[in-house]
Scaffold this active site. Structure first.
Site, PDB file in Angstrom:
ATOM      1  NE  ARG A  65      -3.888  -1.874   2.569  1.00 51.93           N
ATOM      2  CZ  ARG A  65      -4.845  -1.881   3.488  1.00 51.93           C
ATOM      3  NH1 ARG A  65      -4.860  -0.935   4.428  1.00 51.93           N
ATOM      4  NH2 ARG A  65      -5.774  -2.807   3.482  1.00 51.93           N
ATOM      5  CG  ASP A  67       1.682   6.519   3.290  1.00 51.33           C
ATOM      6  OD1 ASP A  67       1.039   5.487   3.565  1.00 51.33           O
ATOM      7  OD2 ASP A  67       2.709   6.881   3.894  1.00 51.33           O
ATOM      8  CE1 TYR A 143       7.093   3.254  -1.794  1.00 55.06           C
ATOM      9  CE2 TYR A 143       8.082   1.341  -0.739  1.00 55.06           C
ATOM     10  CZ  TYR A 143       6.956   2.053  -1.131  1.00 55.06           C
ATOM     11  OH  TYR A 143       5.705   1.556  -0.854  1.00 55.06           O
ATOM     12  NE  ARG A 231       5.086  10.841   3.830  1.00 59.48           N
ATOM     13  CZ  ARG A 231       3.890  11.285   4.232  1.00 59.48           C
ATOM     14  NH1 ARG A 231       2.829  10.471   4.202  1.00 59.48           N
ATOM     15  NH2 ARG A 231       3.744  12.519   4.650  1.00 59.48           N
TER      16      ARG A 231
END
Length: 296
Positions: A65, A67, A143, A231
């Site tokens: 998932r 954000d 990422y 993050r």
């Protein structure tokens, strides 16, 4: 949306076929991946488009998932179908069903997205190998995160994918601190724990490099990520890069195993899910079973 005929959603057993799809999306207009009532989400528009093509509800399983505002170039999902439905998709040509579905999805997504057409693209559709699970079969996710810490490199045309940071960053200090977090650890300090879920993850790569254009790119890879983990790690490392904290502070935060006022999330817009890796086909089922046991 009304369907002409009710069809029971397959569960993935009893001879059902599993369909694997690869996709990319611009996360800016969406409130994240997961379906939320009354909100625009990536999962929501994809399931609506699939539902229109198949004329039944579809529930997608995703590799990871993302954000709100986070993008993807390499997201992977799966869903289940019957042999009869798959044959209908291909209009009698089973071998051509995947190509037909991808083409029809392109047109249906254009209708669902309207002015946002192009924000979600399905790059591949195929029948998955036995034992494949988009989430649990994955070996790792990678990422990227781009940062411009010099106003001379602030490009208005790329501002939606790059963090404009107002203070110069010391990438060497950031890399020293980030390296201490590698390996299997409890990342409770760097994520929002979900009830009943573990916060132990294997961080396999976490480093920062400054390109010839002056832009810093963070590369971060793990077997999986907790909610907000990427993050939070980037946000903490920016604190080190500014000189506000020394490199060992990142490890000290990890050992505290708690979130507090010093826990800062980096903005979402430069974050991109680049790639999800899977084992060879004959290892997919074993990997999924192993991952489920760990997550439970």
């Amino acid at each position: 949306m009304q369907f002409e005929e009710p069809v029971v959603t397959p569960t993935g057993d009893g001879g059902f076929l599993r369909v694997r799809m690869g996709l990319a999306y611009d996360g800016a207009p969406f409130r994240g991946w997961a379906v939320q009532p009354g909100l625009l989400t990536v999962q929501g528009v994809l399931e609506e488009a699939l539902g229109m093509v198949l004329r039944r509800p579809v529930r997608l399983t995703v590799a990871g998932r993302t954000d709100a505002g986070v993008h993807s170039r390499g997201q992977v999902v799966h869903w289940d179908t019957t042999e009869q439905e798959w044959e209908r998709v291909g209009r009698g040509n089973v071998d051509g069903a995947a190509q037909t579905l991808q083409r029809r999805l392109r047109g249906t997504l254009a209708k669902v997205l309207g002015d946002l057409n192009g924000a979600v693209v399905v790059h591949s559709v195929e029948l998955a190998a036995e034992g494949f699970d988009a989430r649990f079969s994955a070996l790792w996710r990678r990422y990227s995160y781009r940062i411009a810490d010099d106003a001379r490199t602030w490009d208005p045309l790329g501002r939606s994918l790059v963090l404009w940071h107002k203070k110069p960053l010391d990438t060497e200090a950031m890399n020293r601190g980030a390296a201490q977090l590698l390996g299997l650890n409890d990342f409770r300090s760097y994520c929002k724990p979900r009830e009943g879920a573990t916060t132990v993850r294997e961080l396999q790569r976490f480093d920062f490099e400054r390109g010839a254009d002056g832009i810093i790119t963070a590369h971060i890879q793990a077997d999986a990520f907790c909610h907000n983990m990427v993050r939070a790690l980037i946000g903490a490392t920016l604190t080190v890069g500014e000189g506000a904290e020394p490199p060992p502070w990142l490890w000290e935060r990890l050992l505290e195993k708690k979130r507090d006022s010093r826990s800062v999330l980096a903005p979402a817009h430069p974050l991109v899910l680049e790639y999800v890796a899977y084992p060879e086909d004959d290892q997919l089922k074993a990997r999924a079973e192993q991952t489920r046991a760990v997550r439970d």
